[in-house]
Design an enzyme around this catalytic site. Structure first.
Site, PDB file in Angstrom:
ATOM      1  N   LYS A  14       0.838  -1.209   0.000  1.00 47.88           N
ATOM      2  CA  LYS A  14       0.000   0.000   0.000  1.00 47.88           C
ATOM      3  C   LYS A  14       0.875   1.263   0.000  1.00 47.88           C
ATOM      4  O   LYS A  14       0.653   2.181  -0.779  1.00 47.88           O
ATOM      5  CB  LYS A  14      -0.929   0.014   1.228  1.00 47.88           C
ATOM      6  CG  LYS A  14      -1.855  -1.193   1.313  1.00 47.88           C
ATOM      7  CD  LYS A  14      -2.753  -1.148   2.531  1.00 47.88           C
ATOM      8  CE  LYS A  14      -2.034  -1.231   3.859  1.00 47.88           C
ATOM      9  NZ  LYS A  14      -1.396  -2.544   4.160  1.00 47.88           N
ATOM     10  N   ARG A  89      -9.926   0.452   8.571  1.00 47.40           N
ATOM     11  CA  ARG A  89      -9.591  -0.949   8.842  1.00 47.40           C
ATOM     12  C   ARG A  89     -10.711  -1.672   9.562  1.00 47.40           C
ATOM     13  O   ARG A  89     -10.555  -2.858   9.877  1.00 47.40           O
ATOM     14  CB  ARG A  89      -8.346  -1.002   9.729  1.00 47.40           C
ATOM     15  CG  ARG A  89      -7.043  -1.088   8.934  1.00 47.40           C
ATOM     16  CD  ARG A  89      -5.939  -0.826   9.934  1.00 47.40           C
ATOM     17  NE  ARG A  89      -4.780  -1.615   9.739  1.00 47.40           N
ATOM     18  CZ  ARG A  89      -3.626  -1.113   9.264  1.00 47.40           C
ATOM     19  NH1 ARG A  89      -3.533   0.130   8.894  1.00 47.40           N
ATOM     20  NH2 ARG A  89      -2.576  -1.883   9.171  1.00 47.40           N
ATOM     21  N   ARG A 123      11.821  -5.459   4.895  1.00 45.77           N
ATOM     22  CA  ARG A 123      11.557  -4.042   4.596  1.00 45.77           C
ATOM     23  C   ARG A 123      12.492  -3.112   5.371  1.00 45.77           C
ATOM     24  O   ARG A 123      12.789  -3.334   6.529  1.00 45.77           O
ATOM     25  CB  ARG A 123      10.114  -3.697   4.971  1.00 45.77           C
ATOM     26  CG  ARG A 123       9.839  -2.191   4.937  1.00 45.77           C
ATOM     27  CD  ARG A 123       8.385  -1.857   5.021  1.00 45.77           C
ATOM     28  NE  ARG A 123       7.719  -2.434   6.162  1.00 45.77           N
ATOM     29  CZ  ARG A 123       6.393  -2.445   6.305  1.00 45.77           C
ATOM     30  NH1 ARG A 123       5.629  -1.902   5.373  1.00 45.77           N
ATOM     31  NH2 ARG A 123       5.844  -2.991   7.356  1.00 45.77           N
ATOM     32  N   ARG A 157      11.226  -0.971  11.031  1.00 44.09           N
ATOM     33  CA  ARG A 157      10.135  -0.744  11.975  1.00 44.09           C
ATOM     34  C   ARG A 157      10.164  -1.749  13.122  1.00 44.09           C
ATOM     35  O   ARG A 157      10.455  -2.928  12.916  1.00 44.09           O
ATOM     36  CB  ARG A 157       8.784  -0.848  11.247  1.00 44.09           C
ATOM     37  CG  ARG A 157       8.377   0.447  10.610  1.00 44.09           C
ATOM     38  CD  ARG A 157       7.207   0.332   9.698  1.00 44.09           C
ATOM     39  NE  ARG A 157       6.071  -0.415  10.192  1.00 44.09           N
ATOM     40  CZ  ARG A 157       4.936  -0.561   9.517  1.00 44.09           C
ATOM     41  NH1 ARG A 157       4.797   0.033   8.338  1.00 44.09           N
ATOM     42  NH2 ARG A 157       3.952  -1.262  10.010  1.00 44.09           N
ATOM     43  N   ARG A 168      -0.627  -9.170  13.160  1.00 42.41           N
ATOM     44  CA  ARG A 168      -1.214  -8.155  12.254  1.00 42.41           C
ATOM     45  C   ARG A 168      -2.064  -8.831  11.177  1.00 42.41           C
ATOM     46  O   ARG A 168      -3.110  -8.327  10.786  1.00 42.41           O
ATOM     47  CB  ARG A 168      -0.104  -7.299  11.630  1.00 42.41           C
ATOM     48  CG  ARG A 168       0.451  -6.294  12.631  1.00 42.41           C
ATOM     49  CD  ARG A 168       1.859  -5.838  12.303  1.00 42.41           C
ATOM     50  NE  ARG A 168       1.996  -5.148  11.047  1.00 42.41           N
ATOM     51  CZ  ARG A 168       3.168  -4.889  10.476  1.00 42.41           C
ATOM     52  NH1 ARG A 168       4.299  -5.260  11.055  1.00 42.41           N
ATOM     53  NH2 ARG A 168       3.221  -4.248   9.329  1.00 42.41           N
TER      54      ARG A 168
END
Ligand code: AP5
Length: 210
Positions: A14, A89, A123, A157, A168
């Site tokens: 996203k 969400r 990431r 992160r 998640r």
């Protein structure tokens, strides 16, 4: 004011796609995840309230998120709409959004769960401009140097670890995925295969926005 929603599981791409399509749409990107991380970093009341949920991979309560969005839409750059990344969400959040702005398109980036952990655990991003990269799938051209701004300050992160990613994903399947039917029934839901090259996905998103 007409806005776009980028929808999908954690690590679907996203944020990566938002950064690419914001120029074409002219709509500013609004990532509730980025807003919450900034609040945590700055030690605000919102950040203090949100941190435990984020660390555990759980959704932050709707009331906190909806207040953040109500404040964000008051800013001058929101006048023509916004591109929401990671919001809404829950059905509650979507119902609140419907009272704030018209949503013209919901773009669902679909990636199988089996690909998500690998994407998220590889990431990293630029601490200066926020550009997002991946150790294997989308590395910087020069190792350790941001392609966008040249900074050498890269970060990972706190919630990008396998245990939190699985939490998640659970939150996504239980609380967020029911929104797909909710938006589909409104005729504004567009499914995009997110398990392909980043450029191909961008091309399909732009087509679905036309
Ligand atoms: P948030 O920051 O929104 O995280 P998320 O939804 O889990 O999504 P991500 O940012 O992890 O992934 P992405 O889809 O943007 O993927 P990216 O482009 O980076 O939320 C974090 C937390 O905040 C939540 O857990 C919750 O606690 C809270 N929160 C936030 N919003 C909330 C809300 N509305 N309500 C309640 N709580 C909320 O890509 C991932 C990686 O894959 C990158 O390395 C990238 O380079 C790579 N990649 C991208 N595309 C491809 C591709 N096509 N092929 C291969 N690799 C790719």
């Amino acid at each position: 004011m007409s806005s776009i929603v980028l929808f999908g599981p954690p690590g679907a791409g996203k944020g990566t796609q938002a950064a690419r399509i914001t120029e074409s749409t002219g709509l500013p990107q609004v990532s509730t995840g980025d807003m919450l991380r900034a609040a945590v970093k700055n030690g605000t009341k919102t950040g203090i309230a949100a941190k435990g949920y984020m660390d555990a991979g759980k959704l932050v309560p709707d009331s906190i998120i909806i207040d953040l969005i109500r404040d964000r839409v008051k800013e001058p750059d929101a006048v023509n709409g916004l591109m929401f990344d990671g919001f809404p969400r829950t059905i509650n959040q979507a119902e609140a959004l419907a009272t704030i702005t018209e949503v013209s398109h919901v773009i669902a980036i679909e990636v199988p769960d089996s690909k998500i952990v690998e994407r998220i655990c590889g990431r990293y991003s630029c601490a200066s401009c926020g550009a997002v990269f991946h150790d294997v799938f989308n590395p910087t051209t020069v190792q350790g140097v941001c392609d966008e701004c040249g900074s050498t300050d890269m970060k990972r992160r706190a919630d990008d670890n396998e245990a939190t990613v699985n939490q998640r994903l659970n939150a996504y399947h239980q609380q967020t995925s029911p929104l797909a039917d909710w938006y589909d029934s409104k005729g504004i839901f567009h499914r995009i295969d997110g398990d392909r090259a980043i450029d191909e996905i961008t091309g399909d998103i732009l087509k679905s926005l036309n």
